[in-house]
Design an enzyme around this catalytic site. Structure first.
Site, short mmCIF file in Angstrom:
data_model
loop_
_atom_site.label_atom_id
_atom_site.label_comp_id
_atom_site.label_asym_id
_atom_site.label_seq_id
_atom_site.Cartn_x
_atom_site.Cartn_y
_atom_site.Cartn_z
N ASP A 18 0.96 -1.14 0.00
CA ASP A 18 0.06 -0.03 0.17
C ASP A 18 0.81 1.28 0.05
O ASP A 18 1.95 1.32 0.36
CB ASP A 18 -0.81 0.06 1.21
CG ASP A 18 -1.84 1.14 1.25
OD1 ASP A 18 -2.34 1.69 -0.08
OD2 ASP A 18 -1.97 1.76 2.35
N SER A 19 0.31 2.29 -0.27
CA SER A 19 0.97 3.42 -0.30
C SER A 19 1.23 4.17 1.17
O SER A 19 2.23 4.69 1.37
CB SER A 19 0.25 4.79 -0.95
OG SER A 19 -1.01 4.59 -0.54
N CYS A 82 -3.70 -1.04 -2.24
CA CYS A 82 -4.01 0.33 -2.46
C CYS A 82 -4.89 0.59 -3.74
O CYS A 82 -4.55 -0.07 -4.81
CB CYS A 82 -2.43 0.84 -3.04
SG CYS A 82 -2.77 2.80 -3.21
N GLU A 159 -5.33 9.68 8.45
CA GLU A 159 -4.03 9.83 8.84
C GLU A 159 -3.57 10.63 10.16
O GLU A 159 -2.89 10.33 10.88
CB GLU A 159 -3.06 10.70 7.84
CG GLU A 159 -3.17 9.67 6.37
CD GLU A 159 -2.22 8.53 6.47
OE1 GLU A 159 -0.86 8.88 7.03
OE2 GLU A 159 -2.35 7.51 5.90
N CYS A 197 -11.12 3.04 -1.30
CA CYS A 197 -10.03 3.67 -0.74
C CYS A 197 -9.63 2.73 0.63
O CYS A 197 -10.41 2.78 1.47
CB CYS A 197 -9.97 5.02 -0.41
SG CYS A 197 -8.33 5.76 0.30
N HIS A 199 -8.28 3.63 3.14
CA HIS A 199 -8.58 4.38 4.39
C HIS A 199 -10.02 4.41 4.75
O HIS A 199 -10.33 4.69 6.08
CB HIS A 199 -8.01 5.89 4.36
CG HIS A 199 -6.59 6.12 4.45
ND1 HIS A 199 -5.96 5.18 3.48
CD2 HIS A 199 -5.62 6.78 5.43
CE1 HIS A 199 -4.58 5.48 3.68
NE2 HIS A 199 -4.62 6.35 4.76
N1 DGL Z 1 -3.91 3.90 -0.53
C1 DGL Z 1 -4.59 4.79 -1.11
C2 DGL Z 1 -5.93 4.37 -2.05
O1 DGL Z 1 -6.19 3.24 -1.27
C3 DGL Z 1 -5.10 5.99 -0.33
C4 DGL Z 1 -3.63 6.82 0.24
C5 DGL Z 1 -3.07 7.51 -0.89
O2 DGL Z 1 -3.59 8.54 -1.37
O3 DGL Z 1 -1.94 7.07 -0.96
O4 DGL Z 1 -6.34 4.92 -2.93
#
Ligand code: DGL
Length: 287
Positions: A18-19, A82, A159, A197, A199
């Site tokens: 993931d990012s 992600c 976050e 997403c 999050h």
């Molecule tokens: N992990 C990203 C997503 O699911 C969200 C966080 C980011 O923008 O890097 O799109």
């Protein structure tokens, strides 16, 4: 994609990328489906957010991260938790590593197909994911109409740990009111909302509360984590030998890596994962 095999003796190693650490919501469901697997998780926290970046940049970052998990950590199967990386960079990642790679968009669209009766679904996601229209394409392929909306303020709020905060409640309310109005103005009768997403599952109670204001009873809120874990199960499935982790392997079942902010990862990651992340190791992937 073909099913993977586990040529090495012992538990299969599944890489999850993931990012940031939001993808731990996906790892959480994978742990349920694969109690005897070893997991290596990488959060590219130094370069988060991906959701505001271009396809080119996200592809470069994601391919580097995938190579780290496969070449340096021995991952035999990759789950791209992600949504932004899955939407923009799945092909680039598949070309970068010689193992099967599963993204979250197709399983998310499968879930939407199973949930929706009217055939109209709403998707909330990052700016990059919505701009790619990856969810729309996957939904159209399944006979659904999808209406997408970017909600760029939600990732920073999560976050910040503001998952139950009046400001977050208000921001969600505004986004969802706009989303329902725009969807109705476009002639849709949606009955399902996809949380596109990593999050957003952490905001599910607030999102469900807002949905109740704008949608009829029975409206469904879904995320792709469960469907992704099911898809991974179908792909890896019966090829895993019935190994049981020994005590030493159990202690090391999850190894987490981050490219920055390891303390924050350990602190907030526990709520995403639903159990302690353990010590998170810092890794430098270059620029
Ligand atoms: N992990 C990203 C997503 O699911 C969200 C966080 C980011 O923008 O890097 O799109």
């Amino acid at each position: 994609m073909t099913a993977t095999t586990n040529p090495q003796p012992g538990p299969i190693t599944i890489g999850v990328f993931d990012s940031g650490f939001g993808g731990l919501t996906v790892l959480r469901t994978l742990l349920d489906r694969f109690p005897n697997a070893r997991f290596v998780f990488l959060g590219d926290t130094a370069r988060l957010p991906y959701g505001s970046k271009s396809r080119r940049t996200v592809s470069r970052y994601a391919a580097q991260s995938a190579r780290f998990l496969v070449e340096e950590q021995g991952a035999q199967f990759l789950v791209i938790a992600c949504n932004s990386a899955s939407a923009l960079a799945l092909e680039a990642i598949q070309q970068a590593v010689p193992v099967p790679v599963l993204g979250v968009i197709e399983p998310g669209a499968d879930s939407a197909r199973a949930a929706s009766t009217t055939g109209d679904v709403l998707v909330i996601a990052t700016d990059a994911t919505t701009r790619s229209h990856a969810y729309s394409a996957a939904c159209t392929a399944r006979g659904l109409r999808a209406f997408e909306k970017a909600c760029p303020l939600l990732v920073p709020l999560v976050e910040e740990g503001w998952t139950n905060h009046p400001v977050t409640t208000q921001v969600i309310r505004i986004y969802l009111e706009e989303l329902f109005n725009e969807a109705h103005a476009n002639g849709l009768t949606p009955d399902t909302l996809v949380l596109g997403c990593t999050h957003y599952p952490l905001l599910r109670p607030l999102i469900e509360q807002a949905v109740r204001e704008f949608a009829p009873e029975g409206f469904r809120v879904i995320d792709s984590a469960e469907a992704t874990a099911d898809a991974a199960r179908a792909l890896i499935g019966n090829t895993i030998p019935p190994t049981t982790l020994n005590q030493d392997q159990e202690k090391k079942q999850i190894q987490c890596f981050a490219t920055d902010s390891v303390e924050k990862f350990e602190r907030l990651g526990t709520s995403f994962l639903g159990r302690p992340t353990g010590t998170v190791q810092l890794v430098d992937l270059g620029g």
